[in-house]
Design an enzyme around this catalytic site. Structure first.
Site, PDB file in Angstrom:
ATOM      1  N   SER A   1      99.468 -59.781  36.242  1.00 40.23           N
ATOM      2  CA  SER A   1      99.439 -59.751  34.778  1.00 40.23           C
ATOM      3  C   SER A   1     100.795 -60.076  34.188  1.00 40.23           C
ATOM      4  O   SER A   1     101.830 -59.767  34.790  1.00 40.23           O
ATOM      5  CB  SER A   1      99.030 -58.347  34.327  1.00 40.23           C
TER       6      SER A   1
ATOM      7  N   LYS B   1     100.901 -53.578  38.882  1.00 32.89           N
ATOM      8  CA  LYS B   1     100.699 -55.006  39.179  1.00 32.89           C
ATOM      9  C   LYS B   1     101.922 -55.598  39.871  1.00 32.89           C
ATOM     10  O   LYS B   1     101.807 -56.406  40.801  1.00 32.89           O
ATOM     11  CB  LYS B   1     100.364 -55.775  37.895  1.00 32.89           C
TER      12      LYS B   1
ATOM     13  N   TYR C   1     100.538 -49.494  34.122  1.00 33.30           N
ATOM     14  CA  TYR C   1      99.659 -50.619  34.448  1.00 33.30           C
ATOM     15  C   TYR C   1     100.485 -51.806  34.959  1.00 33.30           C
ATOM     16  O   TYR C   1     100.242 -52.347  36.043  1.00 33.30           O
ATOM     17  CB  TYR C   1      98.827 -51.031  33.226  1.00 33.30           C
TER      18      TYR C   1
HETATM   19  N1  UFG Z   1      96.100 -56.338  18.145  1.00 38.62           N
HETATM   20  C1  UFG Z   1      95.876 -55.996  16.821  1.00 38.62           C
HETATM   21  N2  UFG Z   1      94.806 -55.215  16.540  1.00 38.62           N
HETATM   22  C2  UFG Z   1      93.948 -54.757  17.490  1.00 38.62           C
HETATM   23  C3  UFG Z   1      94.187 -55.107  18.833  1.00 38.62           C
HETATM   24  C4  UFG Z   1      95.281 -55.906  19.131  1.00 38.62           C
HETATM   25  O1  UFG Z   1      96.635 -56.373  15.941  1.00 38.62           O
HETATM   26  O2  UFG Z   1      92.999 -54.021  17.138  1.00 38.62           O
HETATM   27  C5  UFG Z   1      97.233 -57.200  18.478  1.00 38.62           C
HETATM   28  C6  UFG Z   1      98.220 -56.565  19.429  1.00 38.62           C
HETATM   29  O3  UFG Z   1      99.165 -55.798  18.743  1.00 38.62           O
HETATM   30  C7  UFG Z   1      98.802 -57.798  20.123  1.00 38.62           C
HETATM   31  C8  UFG Z   1      97.650 -58.788  20.125  1.00 38.62           C
HETATM   32  O4  UFG Z   1      96.733 -58.326  19.145  1.00 38.62           O
HETATM   33  O5  UFG Z   1      99.828 -58.308  19.333  1.00 38.62           O
HETATM   34  C9  UFG Z   1      96.939 -58.862  21.452  1.00 38.62           C
HETATM   35  O6  UFG Z   1      96.610 -57.530  21.851  1.00 38.62           O
HETATM   36  P1  UFG Z   1      95.709 -57.192  23.109  1.00 38.62           P
HETATM   37  O7  UFG Z   1      95.607 -55.706  23.174  1.00 38.62           O
HETATM   38  O8  UFG Z   1      94.463 -57.983  23.065  1.00 38.62           O
HETATM   39  O9  UFG Z   1      96.550 -57.764  24.323  1.00 38.62           O
HETATM   40  P2  UFG Z   1      98.023 -57.436  24.797  1.00 38.62           P
HETATM   41  O10 UFG Z   1      98.845 -58.643  24.518  1.00 38.62           O
HETATM   42  O11 UFG Z   1      98.533 -56.152  24.299  1.00 38.62           O
HETATM   43  O12 UFG Z   1      97.739 -57.164  26.322  1.00 38.62           O
HETATM   44  C10 UFG Z   1      97.430 -58.163  27.220  1.00 38.62           C
HETATM   45  C11 UFG Z   1      96.447 -57.665  28.268  1.00 38.62           C
HETATM   46  C12 UFG Z   1      97.050 -56.536  29.022  1.00 38.62           C
HETATM   47  C13 UFG Z   1      98.391 -56.910  29.548  1.00 38.62           C
HETATM   48  C14 UFG Z   1      99.274 -57.467  28.481  1.00 38.62           C
HETATM   49  C15 UFG Z   1     100.522 -58.004  29.094  1.00 38.62           C
HETATM   50  O13 UFG Z   1      95.275 -57.218  27.648  1.00 38.62           O
HETATM   51  O14 UFG Z   1      96.215 -56.216  30.111  1.00 38.62           O
HETATM   52  O15 UFG Z   1      98.618 -58.532  27.817  1.00 38.62           O
HETATM   53  O16 UFG Z   1     101.297 -58.669  28.229  1.00 38.62           O
HETATM   54  F1  UFG Z   1      99.007 -55.808  30.041  1.00 38.62           F
END
Ligand code: UFG
Length: 316
Positions: free
Chosen positions: A116, A144, A140
């Site tokens: 990841s 990884k 997490y």
């Molecule tokens: N976001 C929102 N509202 C929400 C959900 C997410 O604004 O309800 C934003 C988050 O703040 C982020 C973006 O949307 O800026 C993407 O969020 P995600 O939770 O979909 O994904 P992440 O980038 O946080 O996480 C992903 C993977 C994880 C991994 C991570 C590593 O889902 O498993 O990338 O960078 F750990």
């Protein structure tokens, strides 16, 4: 070719199983069905197995005699990993140890590992390549990164061929097979689920130093990601031991751009509300994905955000 796919009943794993079965390969899925769903494996053989049960895992490998393994089975929720770190170390590190032991017992030499971008933590640069220092900020991501080290050590000690793929933000679905992500834990499914329920989408942080104030991520279509696994497995014997690859598109979209794409796809406005920044979010995280193109000949094909979000919408 004969494969074992651990976690093949899950969101990404099922896409890989579908590609392997479509070309006629023999696939045994090992999945404890804690989050996976049996119907997602199609006509592949499904063995219900908890990888922490080492004897059962070894028996499944000895029965299937795989030529290669693709290892997805793992926990993947960042917040849960902070609250329950021991669970994550048990499942993600212990599960991989068990798989490697079973590979030795069954004389299987090849493994593609699901890693990841969480291994990078909050990197000092927006576009990260595989040499950007890894500094995970949650259990997490730590599990990884440890998995990558474990693979590299096992590759050297036991002569295994290993590849770790560092996924960026996976989204979308194989529409024909209806393999949408069944959980609303990431932005794209959250936006679609919120709209369907008539709830606003919470936008975490609107004051970041990005083009519209919201976070930038590199969204990759799950079918592209699935194809990256096949490319990795095909070339695995020729790459350096313990090699890692970013799997992304090399471009990013903001949260508001993803919501706008969903509005175009659905044809309706989507309500949103501003929420505070979420702890641990890097403002921007985009893959440099040149190594995988150069060494494995893979490059993302489905890079339009409307296609990615649209496929998730249509596959529900
Ligand atoms: N976001 C929102 N509202 C929400 C959900 C997410 O604004 O309800 C934003 C988050 O703040 C982020 C973006 O949307 O800026 C993407 O969020 P995600 O939770 O979909 O994904 P992440 O980038 O946080 O996480 C992903 C993977 C994880 C991994 C991570 C590593 O889902 O498993 O990338 O960078 F750990």
């Amino acid at each position: 070719m004969r494969w074992i796919v651990t976690g093949g009943a899950g969101y990404i794993g099922a896409h890989v199983v579908a590609l392997l079965r479509a070309r006629g390969d023999a696939v045994t899925v090992l999945d404890d069905l804690s989050t996976g769903q049996a119907h997602r494996v199609g006509d592949a053989q499904l063995v219900r197995c908890d990888l922490k049960e080492r004897d059962a895992t070894r028996a499944a490998f000895l029965a299937a005699r795989p030529e290669a393994v693709i290892h997805f089975a793992a926990k993947k929720q960042v917040g849960e990993s902070v609250a329950e770190p021991l669970l994550y170390y048990h499942e993600n590190v212990g599960g991989l140890v068990s798989v490697l032991e079973a590979m030795r017992a069954s004389e299987c030499r090849r493994i593609v590992f699901s890693s990841s971008a969480a291994t990078y933590g909050v990197p000092p640069v927006e576009v990260v390549d595989e040499d950007t220092p890894c500094a995970p900020i949650n259990p997490y991501g730590a599990t990884k990164l440890i998995g990558e080290w474990l693979l590299a050590d096992a590759a050297r000690a036991y002569g295994l061929s290993t590849v770790a793929l560092r996924y960026f933000n996976v989204a979308g679905a194989d529409e024909g097979r209806k393999l949408a992500d069944p959980f609303a834990l990431n932005l794209v499914p959250i936006v679609l689920a919120a709209h369907a329920a008539g709830r606003p989408v919470r936008v975490f942080g609107t004051d970041w130093e990005t083009r519209d104030g919201t976070c930038v991520r590199d969204y990759i279509h799950v079918v592209d990601l699935a194809e990256a696994h096949l490319a990795a497995a095909e070339k695995i014997d020729g790459v350096a031991k313990g090699r890692v690859y970013n799997v992304g598109c090399g471009r990013g979209f903001t949260v508001l751009e993803v919501i706008a794409a969903a509005e175009r796809v659905i044809g309706q406005p989507i309500r949103r509300e501003h929420a505070p920044r979420r702890a641990g979010d890097p403002p921007a995280l985009v893959a440099r994905a040149e190594r995988i193109e150069r060494e494995l000949g893979w490059r993302a094909q489905r890079v339009s955000i409307d296609d990615i979000v649209g496929s998730a919408f249509r596959a529900r």
